[in-house]
Design a protein around this motif. Structure first.
Motif, PDB file in Angstrom:
ATOM      1  N   UNK A 118      41.670  39.936  39.655  1.00 21.65           N
ATOM      2  CA  UNK A 118      40.584  39.670  40.562  1.00 21.65           C
ATOM      3  C   UNK A 118      41.106  39.712  41.860  1.00 21.65           C
ATOM      4  N   UNK A 119      42.361  39.029  41.906  1.00 19.06           N
ATOM      5  CA  UNK A 119      43.245  39.222  43.325  1.00 19.06           C
ATOM      6  C   UNK A 119      43.291  40.782  43.740  1.00 19.06           C
ATOM      7  N   UNK A 120      43.649  41.382  42.676  1.00 23.12           N
ATOM      8  CA  UNK A 120      43.788  42.821  43.263  1.00 23.12           C
ATOM      9  C   UNK A 120      42.520  43.757  43.410  1.00 23.12           C
ATOM     10  N   UNK A 121      41.585  43.253  42.853  1.00 26.78           N
ATOM     11  CA  UNK A 121      40.280  43.948  42.981  1.00 26.78           C
ATOM     12  C   UNK A 121      39.888  43.690  44.455  1.00 26.78           C
ATOM     13  N   UNK A 122      39.981  42.417  44.832  1.00 26.38           N
ATOM     14  CA  UNK A 122      39.399  41.806  46.124  1.00 26.38           C
ATOM     15  C   UNK A 122      40.387  42.634  47.269  1.00 26.38           C
ATOM     16  N   UNK A 123      41.569  42.546  47.096  1.00 20.23           N
ATOM     17  CA  UNK A 123      42.501  43.044  48.140  1.00 20.23           C
ATOM     18  C   UNK A 123      42.265  44.482  48.060  1.00 20.23           C
ATOM     19  N   UNK A 124      41.895  45.372  47.217  1.00 29.20           N
ATOM     20  CA  UNK A 124      41.534  46.729  47.360  1.00 29.20           C
ATOM     21  C   UNK A 124      43.045  47.516  46.733  1.00 29.20           C
ATOM     22  N   UNK A 125      43.632  46.536  45.755  1.00 30.17           N
ATOM     23  CA  UNK A 125      44.980  47.574  45.297  1.00 30.17           C
ATOM     24  C   UNK A 125      44.478  48.102  44.055  1.00 30.17           C
ATOM     25  N   UNK A 126      44.225  49.340  44.049  1.00 29.61           N
ATOM     26  CA  UNK A 126      43.709  49.887  42.888  1.00 29.61           C
ATOM     27  C   UNK A 126      44.900  49.951  41.686  1.00 29.61           C
ATOM     28  N   UNK A 127      46.178  50.395  42.166  1.00 26.42           N
ATOM     29  CA  UNK A 127      47.195  50.537  41.168  1.00 26.42           C
ATOM     30  C   UNK A 127      47.397  49.087  40.333  1.00 26.42           C
ATOM     31  N   UNK A 128      47.285  47.996  41.108  1.00 29.89           N
ATOM     32  CA  UNK A 128      47.759  46.818  40.519  1.00 29.89           C
ATOM     33  C   UNK A 128      46.469  46.170  39.660  1.00 29.89           C
ATOM     34  N   UNK A 129      45.459  46.401  40.389  1.00 26.28           N
ATOM     35  CA  UNK A 129      44.078  46.285  39.404  1.00 26.28           C
ATOM     36  C   UNK A 129      44.131  46.860  38.211  1.00 26.28           C
ATOM     37  N   UNK A 130      44.462  48.250  38.143  1.00 28.72           N
ATOM     38  CA  UNK A 130      44.399  48.872  36.672  1.00 28.72           C
ATOM     39  C   UNK A 130      45.683  48.301  35.868  1.00 28.72           C
ATOM     40  N   UNK A 131      46.554  47.914  36.556  1.00 28.96           N
ATOM     41  CA  UNK A 131      47.784  47.398  35.466  1.00 28.96           C
ATOM     42  C   UNK A 131      47.233  45.980  34.531  1.00 28.96           C
ATOM     43  N   UNK A 141      42.700  34.241  47.635  1.00 32.38           N
ATOM     44  CA  UNK A 141      43.201  35.454  47.958  1.00 32.38           C
ATOM     45  C   UNK A 141      42.527  35.780  49.564  1.00 32.38           C
ATOM     46  N   UNK A 142      41.447  35.490  49.749  1.00 36.88           N
ATOM     47  CA  UNK A 142      40.581  35.490  50.943  1.00 36.88           C
ATOM     48  C   UNK A 142      41.279  34.600  52.065  1.00 36.88           C
ATOM     49  N   UNK A 143      41.490  33.397  51.762  1.00 36.90           N
ATOM     50  CA  UNK A 143      41.859  32.466  52.811  1.00 36.90           C
ATOM     51  C   UNK A 143      42.565  31.482  52.064  1.00 36.90           C
ATOM     52  N   UNK A 144      44.134  31.563  51.616  1.00 39.43           N
ATOM     53  CA  UNK A 144      44.639  30.581  51.056  1.00 39.43           C
ATOM     54  C   UNK A 144      44.648  29.369  51.290  1.00 39.43           C
ATOM     55  N   UNK A 145      44.713  28.837  52.619  1.00 40.47           N
ATOM     56  CA  UNK A 145      44.699  27.488  53.147  1.00 40.47           C
ATOM     57  C   UNK A 145      43.313  26.809  52.932  1.00 40.47           C
ATOM     58  N   UNK A 146      42.390  27.736  52.896  1.00 41.74           N
ATOM     59  CA  UNK A 146      40.919  27.034  52.313  1.00 41.74           C
ATOM     60  C   UNK A 146      40.577  26.860  50.961  1.00 41.74           C
ATOM     61  N   UNK A 147      41.488  27.343  50.227  1.00 46.44           N
ATOM     62  CA  UNK A 147      41.410  26.891  48.818  1.00 46.44           C
ATOM     63  C   UNK A 147      41.519  25.497  48.638  1.00 46.44           C
TER      64      UNK A 147
END
Length: 201
Positions: free
Chosen positions: A94-107, A149-155
Motif C-alpha cells: 500500500x505504501x509503495x502503491x501510494x508512493x508510485x514505486x512500481x518495483x516495490x509494489x510488485x514485490x 506515507x502521506x504525512x508521517x507526523x500527521x499519523x
C-alpha cells in the motif's frame, strides 16, 4: 572524476502496477563483485544479494546496508507474534502503491498474494489505487499505511483507533506502522537510484 551515471534508452518500462516479477536497473554503477571485502559481505547479510544490482549499489556503504537489511528482515520475517506476514506485505504494498514505486509494489503485492491466497484482492489495490474498498481489516491496514506515507507526523490516534476497531492488537498495529514506515523510506531510495523494467522473455 569518472561519470558513473548509467542510462537505459531501450528500457521496457512497465506501464502499470503489476504483480509480475520485474527487473530494476540502476542509474549509478553498482559495486563490482570482485571488489567485495569481508565488510561488504557482512553488509549484504545474505550472499545471494550480491546478484542484485540494487544491493550491490547499496553495498558501496556496507554498514548502512547491513543495518537496512537487518531491519527489513526483522519487520517481514519475524512473525512469531504480531501481524501475519500477508498483512505486513500488504502494508508495504500500500505504501509503495501510494508512493508510485512500481518495483516495490510488485514485490510486496506478490508476497501479499502468496501468503494471503487473495491475489484478486491484492490486484485490486494495484489497479484501483489506495482508495480501494476490500474488507474492514485490509481497508484499515491500507488506510493507515497511506496516512503514514502521506504525512508521517500527521499519523496518530485516528489511524490507530481505526486499526483497533478492525481487530488489530497493539503488536499488530506496531507491525503495520513498521512495514509502512520502512517502505515509505525505501520507496524514495529506490525511486532516486534507478527504475523498473520488464524482464526479458
Amino acid at each position: 572524476m569518472t561519470d558513473t551515471t548509467l542510462t537505459h534508452p531501450s528500457l521496457d518500462r512497465p506501464p502499470v502496477f503489476t504483480q509480475e516479477e520485474l527487473d530494476w536497473l540502476p542509474w549509478l554503477e553498482p559495486l563490482p563483485a570482485d571488489q567485495l571485502t569481508d565488510r561488504h559481505w557482512a553488509g549484504l547479510v545474505d550472499a545471494a544479494r550480491s546478484k542484485s544490482d540494487y544491493f550491490m549499489l547499496l553495498a558501496r556503504d556496507p554498514d548502512i546496508l547491513g543495518a537496512r537489511t537487518k531491519t527489513d528482515k526483522d519487520i517481514f520475517y519475524n512473525t512469531k507474534m504480531g501481524l501475519p506476514r500477508a498483512e505486513r506485505e500488504l502494508s508495504a504494498a500500500a505504501a509503495s502503491r501510494f508512493n508510485g514505486c512500481i518495483y516495490c509494489a510488485s514485490v510486496h503485492a506478490r508476497f501479499a498474494s502468496q501468503f494471503s491466497k487473495r491475489r484478486e484482492d491484492v490486484q485490486r489495490l494495484l489497479d484501483e489505487g489506495v482508495s480501494v474498498t476490500i474488507d474492514s481489516r485490509w481497508d484499515a491496514v491500507v488506510s493507515a499505511s497511506v496516512a503514514l506515507s502521506r504525512t508521517p507526523a500527521a499519523f496518530g490516534q485516528t489511524e490507530v483507533e481505526a486499526l483497533r476497531e478492525a481487530g488489530l492488537d497493539d503488536l499488530e498495529i506496531s507491525d503495520v506502522i513498521h512495514g509502512a514506515a520502512f517502505f515509505n523510506w525505501a520507496n524514495r531510495l529506490m525511486l532516486s537510484l534507478g527504475e523498473p523494467a520488464r524482464r526479458a522473455a
